[in-house]
Design an enzyme around this catalytic site. Structure first.
Site, mmCIF file in Angstrom:
data_model
loop_
_atom_site.group_PDB
_atom_site.id
_atom_site.type_symbol
_atom_site.label_atom_id
_atom_site.label_comp_id
_atom_site.label_asym_id
_atom_site.label_seq_id
_atom_site.Cartn_x
_atom_site.Cartn_y
_atom_site.Cartn_z
ATOM 1 N N CYS A 43 0.838 -1.211 0.000
ATOM 2 C CA CYS A 43 0.000 0.000 0.000
ATOM 3 C C CYS A 43 0.873 1.263 0.000
ATOM 4 C CB CYS A 43 -0.989 -0.039 1.157
ATOM 5 S SG CYS A 43 -2.293 1.190 1.010
ATOM 6 N N HIS A 47 -2.970 -5.191 1.774
ATOM 7 C CA HIS A 47 -2.276 -5.367 3.053
ATOM 8 C C HIS A 47 -2.175 -6.826 3.474
ATOM 9 C CE1 HIS A 47 -2.161 -1.086 3.972
ATOM 10 N NE2 HIS A 47 -3.383 -1.010 3.496
ATOM 11 N N GLU A 53 -0.243 -7.926 5.458
ATOM 12 C CA GLU A 53 0.098 -7.925 6.892
ATOM 13 C C GLU A 53 -1.135 -7.940 7.798
ATOM 14 O OE1 GLU A 53 0.393 -5.376 4.825
ATOM 15 O OE2 GLU A 53 0.218 -3.429 5.825
#
Lengths: 191, 305
Positions: free
Chosen positions: A78, A172, A174
């Site tokens: 991002c 994302h 993560e």
């Protein structure tokens, strides 16, 4: 082998958790001396304008540029993708990026937070079925240069790209438990 | 945050908006940053120039609300749109506690986060907004763990410790953070039988109390607000455990807002490094004048139920 995670602002802790779960050593990078014992760098999600300012004030912009030019592997998600891109649209005029992958990206290209979304997509080169992707005020890739592989798309838009040892995702990884993109990045670091 | 499972059979799945993952995810992206109160486009530019990770658009900063008295409401949509037009970072705006129509209007305006805020005059004396009903995410204040978990049960995706807004006095923020984090620490040590008692005492849903016991933290990020006036204040609350800071009156009621804003942003990044904190704290001019908590006529933190 140590993975550095740019820890100026944003979701850096999540990336450190992901690397640790994969058995890799990860450490925060906040000041230039943190870079010395780092073999690869993850640039996390967060606010790219904020990170761009802090890269300057922390004295990190030049040393990271130098390391990237020297072939350091990097993974940007991002805002991290915006920072690694060659050209940024709808950014601030003073916003700088590392030009480590030949992409033109538009900030907030999918709209504001109410337009943020999750979806499933297939990533080329990654086995095990589709990948659940979370897009938050995500950047939109508008042009892809020669030598850049597009590994995943949403509609027609490239959302995972790779050029040499630089990997970027508009979403994302993560934020979910699926570590396959991090694993793919670790394989690019050459260790 | 609850990770979502992927559906291997749906290579190009439909897009879902307004999910918990998407809403809480934006809060994750604001971590380590500074969210600044601004009352006009010019201040919003100064905030973005300084490195704010978001701005909070409101009509008057809390210290002016405190001084002027009267009913404080949602800002004029024209002013919010003016701010949205000049910055590229997320724009938040405040709705009164329980005023779900103000929240509907803010969502229609496309703000990125709604703050159901005790700084405005409450619209409902017993109910907060049902935040599950919205696509836009909400942040809410809390003075203790029970209040934080009640707000999360109503759908809040980000908690900020309240502190005492508009005072430039950090003591209440420290009290609230220590209360919330201290209780979370104790809960991780509690056995199952004690968790029922904790839920009763906190007046919070048992499921959320059990989640805190497992993870040691709230299921959403926790930031700090209310009384931050200096880079050292920001670093203090972050060392105590806050994951980012809201600065209200502290910037634009100080001598040199641009320099102070930048210094607080750098303090949030370097919150554990006293040498860098010493450097960024230099020569900022006067901080906002502070108020003693004991002499306040109205404690804003008492609003919310």
């Amino acid at each position: 082998m140590v993975i550095g995670v740019l820890a100026l602002q944003g979701a850096f802790a999540r990336h450190i958790e992901a690397c640790t779960q994969l058995g890799a050593k990860a450490r925060e990078v906040r000041v230039p001396s943190d870079l010395a014992d780092v073999d690869a760098l993850i640039l996390p999600g967060g606010e790219s304008t904020t990170m761009s300012k802090l890269l300057e004030s922390q004295g990190l912009f030049a040393p990271i540029t130098e390391r990237l030019a020297g072939g350091m592997a990097a993974f940007g998600t991002c805002a991290g993708m915006i920072l690694l891109a060659g050209s940024v649209l709808d950014g601030r005029p003073d916003q700088r990026s590392f030009d480590a992958i030949d992409l033109t990206v538009r900030r907030n290209g999918y709209g504001r937070q109410v337009d943020s979304f999750e979806t499933d997509l297939v990533v080329t080169d990654i086995a095990g079925g589709s990948f659940h992707a979370v897009f938050i005020r995500a950047p939109r890739v508008e042009a892809v240069g020669a030598g850049v592989d597009v590994l995943a798309r949403v509609g027609d838009d490239p959302v995972v790209c790779r050029s040499g040892r630089v990997l970027v995702a508009a979403f994302h990884p993560e934020l979910t438990d699926d570590l396959r993109l991090h694993e793919h990045f670790l394989s690019l670091t050459g260790v | 945050m609850t990770p979502m499972s992927s559906d291997a059979a749906a290579p190009k799945g439909p897009r879902s908006t307004g999910t918990q993952l998407v809403k809480r995810g934006l809060a994750e992206m604001l971590k380590g940053g500074v969210i600044m109160d601004v009352v006009d486009p010019e201040q919003a530019k100064i905030a973005e120039d300084a490195g704010a990770c978001a701005v909070m658009a409101l009509e008057r900063v809390p210290s002016d609300i405190r001084r002027d008295g009267g009913v404080a409401r949602m800002s004029d949509p024209e002013m919010i749109e003016g701010i949205k037009a000049v910055v590229t970072i997320p724009v938040m705006a405040k709705a009164r506690i329980g005023h779900f129509v103000e929240a509907q209007i803010l969502e229609a305006l496309g703000v990125d986060y709604v703050d159901e805020s005790e700084v405005l005059t409450p619209a409902d004396e017993s109910h907060h907004i049902d935040k599950w009903a919205f696509t836009v995410p909400f942040v809410c204040g809390a003075t203790n763990l029970g209040e934080a978990l009640r707000r999360i049960s109503e759908g809040a995706c980000l908690i900020r410790s309240k502190g005492e807004a508009g005072t430039g006095n950090i003591v209440e923020a420290v009290r609230h953070l220590r209360t919330i984090i201290g209780d979370m620490r104790k809960i991780t040590q509690a056995d199952n039988a004690e968790l029922f008692e904790w839920a009763k005492r906190l007046q919070a849903p048992l499921g959320l109390v059990q989640e805190v016991a497992e993870t040691g933290w709230l299921p959403v990020p926790m930031f700090c607000a209310g009384g931050i006036a200096t880079p050292a204040d920001a670093a203090l609350v972050m060392q105590l455990g806050a994951e980012a800071v809201f600065v209200g009156s502290g910037i634009f009621k100080s001598d040199n807002p641009a320099a102070r804003a930048k210094a607080i942003v750098e303090a949030a990044t370097n919150f554990r490094d006293p040498h860098i904190l010493a450097k960024v704290s230099r020569g900022l001019g006067d901080a906002m004048p502070g108020l003693e908590i004991g002499k306040l006529e109205t404690k804003l933190a008492d609003r919310g139920w």
